[in-house]
Write a protein that holds these residues in place. Structure first.
Motif, PDB file in Angstrom:
ATOM      1  N   UNK A   1      20.590   7.798   1.087  1.00 42.19           N
ATOM      2  CA  UNK A   1      19.309   8.158   1.696  1.00 42.19           C
ATOM      3  C   UNK A   1      18.601   6.916   2.232  1.00 42.19           C
ATOM      4  N   UNK A   2      18.200   6.974   3.499  1.00 44.58           N
ATOM      5  CA  UNK A   2      17.520   5.848   4.139  1.00 44.58           C
ATOM      6  C   UNK A   2      16.025   6.101   4.303  1.00 44.58           C
ATOM      7  N   UNK A   3      15.536   7.176   3.733  1.00 45.12           N
ATOM      8  CA  UNK A   3      14.113   7.490   3.827  1.00 45.12           C
ATOM      9  C   UNK A   3      13.364   6.725   2.748  1.00 45.12           C
ATOM     10  N   UNK A   4      12.294   6.078   3.130  1.00 43.95           N
ATOM     11  CA  UNK A   4      11.561   5.230   2.199  1.00 43.95           C
ATOM     12  C   UNK A   4      10.729   6.058   1.225  1.00 43.95           C
ATOM     13  N   UNK A   5      10.417   5.438   0.098  1.00 38.06           N
ATOM     14  CA  UNK A   5       9.682   6.125  -0.972  1.00 38.06           C
ATOM     15  C   UNK A   5       8.319   6.624  -0.500  1.00 38.06           C
ATOM     16  N   UNK A   6       7.727   5.931   0.449  1.00 39.77           N
ATOM     17  CA  UNK A   6       6.399   6.318   0.933  1.00 39.77           C
ATOM     18  C   UNK A   6       6.395   7.693   1.601  1.00 39.77           C
ATOM     19  N   UNK A   7       7.575   8.149   2.032  1.00 34.25           N
ATOM     20  CA  UNK A   7       7.662   9.443   2.705  1.00 34.25           C
ATOM     21  C   UNK A   7       8.144  10.567   1.787  1.00 34.25           C
ATOM     22  N   UNK A   8       8.425  10.244   0.524  1.00 32.41           N
ATOM     23  CA  UNK A   8       8.886  11.278  -0.401  1.00 32.41           C
ATOM     24  C   UNK A   8       7.846  12.387  -0.632  1.00 32.41           C
ATOM     25  N   UNK A   9       6.539  12.073  -0.652  1.00 31.74           N
ATOM     26  CA  UNK A   9       5.568  13.173  -0.777  1.00 31.74           C
ATOM     27  C   UNK A   9       5.673  14.192   0.353  1.00 31.74           C
ATOM     28  N   UNK A  10       5.982  13.729   1.567  1.00 36.67           N
ATOM     29  CA  UNK A  10       6.144  14.654   2.695  1.00 36.67           C
ATOM     30  C   UNK A  10       7.354  15.554   2.487  1.00 36.67           C
ATOM     31  N   UNK A  11       8.434  14.967   1.980  1.00 39.26           N
ATOM     32  CA  UNK A  11       9.637  15.754   1.724  1.00 39.26           C
ATOM     33  C   UNK A  11       9.393  16.769   0.610  1.00 39.26           C
ATOM     34  N   UNK A  12       8.665  16.348  -0.422  1.00 43.15           N
ATOM     35  CA  UNK A  12       8.359  17.261  -1.529  1.00 43.15           C
ATOM     36  C   UNK A  12       7.475  18.409  -1.050  1.00 43.15           C
ATOM     37  N   UNK A  13       6.481  18.098  -0.215  1.00 44.75           N
ATOM     38  CA  UNK A  13       5.605  19.148   0.325  1.00 44.75           C
ATOM     39  C   UNK A  13       6.410  20.147   1.156  1.00 44.75           C
ATOM     40  N   UNK A  14       7.333  19.632   1.958  1.00 42.92           N
ATOM     41  CA  UNK A  14       8.167  20.511   2.781  1.00 42.92           C
ATOM     42  C   UNK A  14       9.031  21.405   1.896  1.00 42.92           C
ATOM     43  N   UNK A  15       9.619  20.822   0.862  1.00 42.46           N
ATOM     44  CA  UNK A  15      10.461  21.599  -0.051  1.00 42.46           C
ATOM     45  C   UNK A  15       9.659  22.709  -0.722  1.00 42.46           C
ATOM     46  N   UNK A  16       8.426  22.400  -1.100  1.00 41.99           N
ATOM     47  CA  UNK A  16       7.588  23.399  -1.771  1.00 41.99           C
ATOM     48  C   UNK A  16       7.066  24.452  -0.793  1.00 41.99           C
ATOM     49  N   UNK A  17       6.621  24.010   0.381  1.00 43.99           N
ATOM     50  CA  UNK A  17       6.119  24.966   1.381  1.00 43.99           C
ATOM     51  C   UNK A  17       7.223  25.898   1.866  1.00 43.99           C
ATOM     52  N   UNK A  18       8.452  25.395   1.863  1.00 36.68           N
ATOM     53  CA  UNK A  18       9.586  26.189   2.345  1.00 36.68           C
ATOM     54  C   UNK A  18      10.319  26.913   1.220  1.00 36.68           C
ATOM     55  N   UNK A  19       9.783  26.799   0.001  1.00 35.81           N
ATOM     56  CA  UNK A  19      10.368  27.479  -1.171  1.00 35.81           C
ATOM     57  C   UNK A  19      11.851  27.166  -1.330  1.00 35.81           C
ATOM     58  N   UNK A  20      12.175  25.868  -1.254  1.00 30.84           N
ATOM     59  CA  UNK A  20      13.568  25.463  -1.429  1.00 30.84           C
ATOM     60  C   UNK A  20      14.096  25.849  -2.812  1.00 30.84           C
ATOM     61  N   UNK A  21      13.229  25.680  -3.826  1.00 31.20           N
ATOM     62  CA  UNK A  21      13.675  25.838  -5.205  1.00 31.20           C
ATOM     63  C   UNK A  21      12.816  26.853  -5.951  1.00 31.20           C
ATOM     64  N   UNK A  22      13.302  27.278  -7.108  1.00 30.22           N
ATOM     65  CA  UNK A  22      12.589  28.294  -7.874  1.00 30.22           C
ATOM     66  C   UNK A  22      11.251  27.796  -8.393  1.00 30.22           C
TER      67      UNK A  22
END
Length: 219
Positions: free
Chosen positions: A97-118
């Motif tokens: 993964x080449x995405x920096x830690x500063x952008x992990x909150x954006x990825x987490x928000x996307x995962x939650x908004x898109x209901x990736x996981x239970x």
């Protein structure tokens, strides 16, 4: 140092370029790369040296030498660690993964908004998923979204193109109702459905994130 190890170390040492802490991050990545070779390929050295009660400095120097030269303790070439096939195996075991830690909150928000996981994922869990340090697997709910998400990142060279294999082997994402990891074929089928459908649940949310990521990381 063999040509193969040199190539892997060179790539790890030049992974980050446009970053204030690029030099330090590249040194850290090179160290992790060497440890990856030791733990994933050189189990003979792990058994030989790390079952001891303690290690002295000469032992550590010897381990480093044997990892870099890809030789056994008897001086012979270590079988199965040379050539393209072995390099491919190393690549398949890393999400890179080449995405920096500063952008992990954006990825987490996307995962939650898109209901990736239970369940809702934390930034720490998202970081663990992307960097291969997740301690508790996540149960997939929107597998098409997950597959599309990683496929987009792969297309931008921000994660390994072998992401399906990496996730299967890591066991980071589980099947619903079963304590079994999603397989490569599951990810592939979900991605094919996402591509053929064109429109699926929360695709727009993922596309918005990917537009931001592309503008920031892709030159």
């Amino acid at each position: 140092m063999t040509l193969r190890v040199f190539a892997l170390q060179f790539l790890d040492g030049h992974h980050y370029a446009e970053n204030d802490n690029a030099a330090d991050k590249n040194i850290h990545r090179k160290a992790l790369g060497a440890i990856g070779i030791l733990l994933l390929e050189r189990t003979d050295l792990v058994k030989q040296f790390f079952t001891r009660s303690s290690l002295e400095a000469p032992d550590i120097d010897k381990v480093i030498f044997l990892v870099y030269t890809e030789r056994r303790d008897d001086g012979k070439q270590n079988p199965g660690t040379s050539g393209t096939a072995s390099a491919n195996r190393v690549q398949e075991q890393r999400l890179s993964c080449a995405i920096r830690a500063e952008d992990m909150p954006l990825l987490a928000d996307c995962a939650n908004d898109s209901s990736f996981f239970q369940k809702k994922v934390t930034v720490q869990e998202m970081n663990g998923l992307m960097y291969g340090t997740l301690t508790t697997p996540l149960v997939a709910l929107n597998l098409m979204g997950i597959a599309y998400f990683f496929d987009c990142l792969s297309a931008m060279n921000l994660v390994s193109r072998c992401w399906q294999t990496v996730l299967e082997r890591s066991g980071s994402i589980l099947l619903q109702g079963k304590n079994k990891p999603q397989t490569r074929s599951n990810f592939s089928s979900a991605l094919n459905r996402a591509r053929s459908n064109g429109i699926f649940s929360n695709k727009n949310d993922i596309d918005i994130l990917m537009k931001h990521i592309r503008e920031k990381y892709v030159r």
